[in-house]
Design an enzyme around this catalytic site. Structure first.
Site, mmCIF file in Angstrom:
data_model
loop_
_atom_site.group_PDB
_atom_site.id
_atom_site.type_symbol
_atom_site.label_atom_id
_atom_site.label_comp_id
_atom_site.label_asym_id
_atom_site.label_seq_id
_atom_site.Cartn_x
_atom_site.Cartn_y
_atom_site.Cartn_z
ATOM 1 N N LYS A 8 0.178 0.971 8.937
ATOM 2 C CA LYS A 8 1.138 0.252 9.795
ATOM 3 C C LYS A 8 2.584 0.662 9.510
ATOM 4 O O LYS A 8 3.336 0.936 10.432
ATOM 5 C CB LYS A 8 1.047 -1.272 9.590
ATOM 6 C CG LYS A 8 -0.222 -1.917 10.085
ATOM 7 C CD LYS A 8 -0.116 -3.441 10.044
ATOM 8 C CE LYS A 8 0.129 -4.004 8.647
ATOM 9 N NZ LYS A 8 -0.988 -3.795 7.700
ATOM 10 N N ARG A 83 1.143 -12.837 11.172
ATOM 11 C CA ARG A 83 -0.108 -12.685 10.411
ATOM 12 C C ARG A 83 -0.922 -13.970 10.383
ATOM 13 O O ARG A 83 -2.023 -13.971 9.838
ATOM 14 C CB ARG A 83 0.226 -12.304 8.962
ATOM 15 C CG ARG A 83 0.279 -10.804 8.695
ATOM 16 C CD ARG A 83 0.875 -10.625 7.291
ATOM 17 N NE ARG A 83 0.339 -9.547 6.550
ATOM 18 C CZ ARG A 83 1.030 -8.451 6.199
ATOM 19 N NH1 ARG A 83 2.255 -8.272 6.597
ATOM 20 N NH2 ARG A 83 0.471 -7.532 5.452
ATOM 21 N N ARG A 122 -1.774 5.113 -2.935
ATOM 22 C CA ARG A 122 -0.384 4.657 -2.848
ATOM 23 C C ARG A 122 0.041 4.041 -4.182
ATOM 24 O O ARG A 122 1.183 4.192 -4.608
ATOM 25 C CB ARG A 122 -0.239 3.639 -1.714
ATOM 26 C CG ARG A 122 1.200 3.248 -1.454
ATOM 27 C CD ARG A 122 1.333 2.462 -0.174
ATOM 28 N NE ARG A 122 0.805 1.119 -0.310
ATOM 29 C CZ ARG A 122 0.683 0.256 0.709
ATOM 30 N NH1 ARG A 122 1.019 0.635 1.936
ATOM 31 N NH2 ARG A 122 0.205 -0.945 0.518
ATOM 32 N N ARG A 128 3.359 0.409 -6.281
ATOM 33 C CA ARG A 128 3.599 -0.932 -5.744
ATOM 34 C C ARG A 128 2.796 -1.954 -6.531
ATOM 35 O O ARG A 128 1.605 -1.767 -6.762
ATOM 36 C CB ARG A 128 3.194 -0.971 -4.262
ATOM 37 C CG ARG A 128 4.374 -1.143 -3.341
ATOM 38 C CD ARG A 128 3.948 -1.140 -1.915
ATOM 39 N NE ARG A 128 3.249 -2.352 -1.524
ATOM 40 C CZ ARG A 128 3.004 -2.673 -0.260
ATOM 41 N NH1 ARG A 128 3.403 -1.883 0.710
ATOM 42 N NH2 ARG A 128 2.358 -3.782 0.031
ATOM 43 N N ARG A 139 -6.001 -8.948 -0.759
ATOM 44 C CA ARG A 139 -5.216 -8.731 0.471
ATOM 45 C C ARG A 139 -6.136 -8.440 1.651
ATOM 46 O O ARG A 139 -5.893 -8.880 2.769
ATOM 47 C CB ARG A 139 -4.206 -7.595 0.258
ATOM 48 C CG ARG A 139 -3.036 -8.069 -0.604
ATOM 49 C CD ARG A 139 -2.223 -6.921 -1.165
ATOM 50 N NE ARG A 139 -1.660 -6.079 -0.155
ATOM 51 C CZ ARG A 139 -1.480 -4.768 -0.290
ATOM 52 N NH1 ARG A 139 -1.845 -4.158 -1.402
ATOM 53 N NH2 ARG A 139 -0.966 -4.088 0.679
HETATM 54 P P1 AMP Z 1 2.925 -5.445 3.720
HETATM 55 O O1 AMP Z 1 3.977 -4.525 3.210
HETATM 56 O O2 AMP Z 1 2.995 -5.663 5.201
HETATM 57 O O3 AMP Z 1 1.538 -5.055 3.255
HETATM 58 O O4 AMP Z 1 3.217 -6.886 3.072
HETATM 59 C C1 AMP Z 1 3.212 -7.042 1.651
HETATM 60 C C2 AMP Z 1 3.124 -8.515 1.283
HETATM 61 O O5 AMP Z 1 4.251 -9.223 1.827
HETATM 62 C C3 AMP Z 1 1.907 -9.255 1.821
HETATM 63 O O6 AMP Z 1 0.754 -9.074 1.020
HETATM 64 C C4 AMP Z 1 2.418 -10.694 1.777
HETATM 65 O O7 AMP Z 1 2.442 -11.201 0.457
HETATM 66 C C5 AMP Z 1 3.864 -10.523 2.230
HETATM 67 N N1 AMP Z 1 3.984 -10.599 3.715
HETATM 68 C C6 AMP Z 1 4.356 -9.599 4.559
HETATM 69 N N2 AMP Z 1 4.365 -10.020 5.836
HETATM 70 C C7 AMP Z 1 3.978 -11.324 5.803
HETATM 71 C C8 AMP Z 1 3.763 -12.309 6.790
HETATM 72 N N3 AMP Z 1 3.929 -12.035 8.096
HETATM 73 N N4 AMP Z 1 3.364 -13.535 6.385
HETATM 74 C C9 AMP Z 1 3.203 -13.823 5.085
HETATM 75 N N5 AMP Z 1 3.352 -12.943 4.098
HETATM 76 C C10 AMP Z 1 3.741 -11.692 4.438
#
Ligand code: AMP
Length: 183
Positions: A8, A83, A122, A128, A139
């Site tokens: 994404k 989400r 990654r 990360r 996740r």
């Molecule tokens: P990502 O980089 O999109 O994988 O997001 C990393 C982390 O950020 C996720 O595992 C959540 O802990 C938090 N996060 C990102 N977007 C959201 C969202 N829309 N709602 C809640 N937590 C989020």
């Protein structure tokens, strides 16, 4: 939309540049706040580290603030938001208030084995904190429980396009742009 590791972030960056609109990644916004040690970052960090979602109230307020900035006036691409069902409802209200509407929702489809492999790679490349095997598993579970069902909401509105996320980055970008142009 798409599970962690679907690509994404990579695709959203390229597609936003291609369309000349702002790219808003909630994950990047949270990570930037964690890095800067802001109150939002301090609150969000424990959720990110555990692979859990940050509470809707916090996430929605952050997005509301971001999409009202001037660079978002022409439109924007949301990456990693909404989400949860509550975020879908809140986004609807925010967009109605600002005179925007969702044009399309892209779901990147990938197989679980592939995403786990990508996330572990990654972890090795970028380090990360939430790319460890246990957190990756969590996740993926959270995505399956809370986010995957939302694709049906957007399919019901006739806004969902499904794109195969497997393949070279440029090839996947081409598929996404073609799916968006076909609307
Ligand atoms: P990502 O980089 O999109 O994988 O997001 C990393 C982390 O950020 C996720 O595992 C959540 O802990 C938090 N996060 C990102 N977007 C959201 C969202 N829309 N709602 C809640 N937590 C989020």
């Amino acid at each position: 939309m798409g599970p962690p590791g679907a690509g994404k972030g990579t695709q959203a960056s390229v597609v936003a540049v291609n369309l000349g609109i702002a790219h808003i990644s909630t994950g990047d916004l949270f990570r930037a706040n964690v890095g800067e040690g802001t109150p939002l970052g301090i609150e969000a960090k424990r959720y990110l580290d555990a692979g859990e979602y940050v509470p809707d109230s916090v996430t929605n307020a952050m997005v509301r603030d971001r999409i009202t900035q001037p660079d978002c006036h022409p439109g924007f691409l949301l990456d990693g938001y909404p989400r949860t069902l509550e975020q879908v409802n809140e986004l609807d209200m925010m967009l109605t208030a600002s005179g925007h509407a969702v044009d399309k929702v892209v779901e990147l489809t990938v197989d679980t084995d592939v995403v786990v492999e990508r996330l572990l790679k990654r972890a090795a490349d970028q380090g990360r904190a939430d790319d460890t095997a246990a957190v990756i598993r969590r996740r993926l579970e959270v995505y399956a429980e809370q986010t995957a069902p939302l694709t049906a909401v957007y399919a019901g509105r006739d806004l969902l396009v499904r794109v195969d996320g497997l393949g070279e980055v440029a090839e996947v970008t081409r598929r996404i742009l073609a799916a968006l142009a076909g609307s």
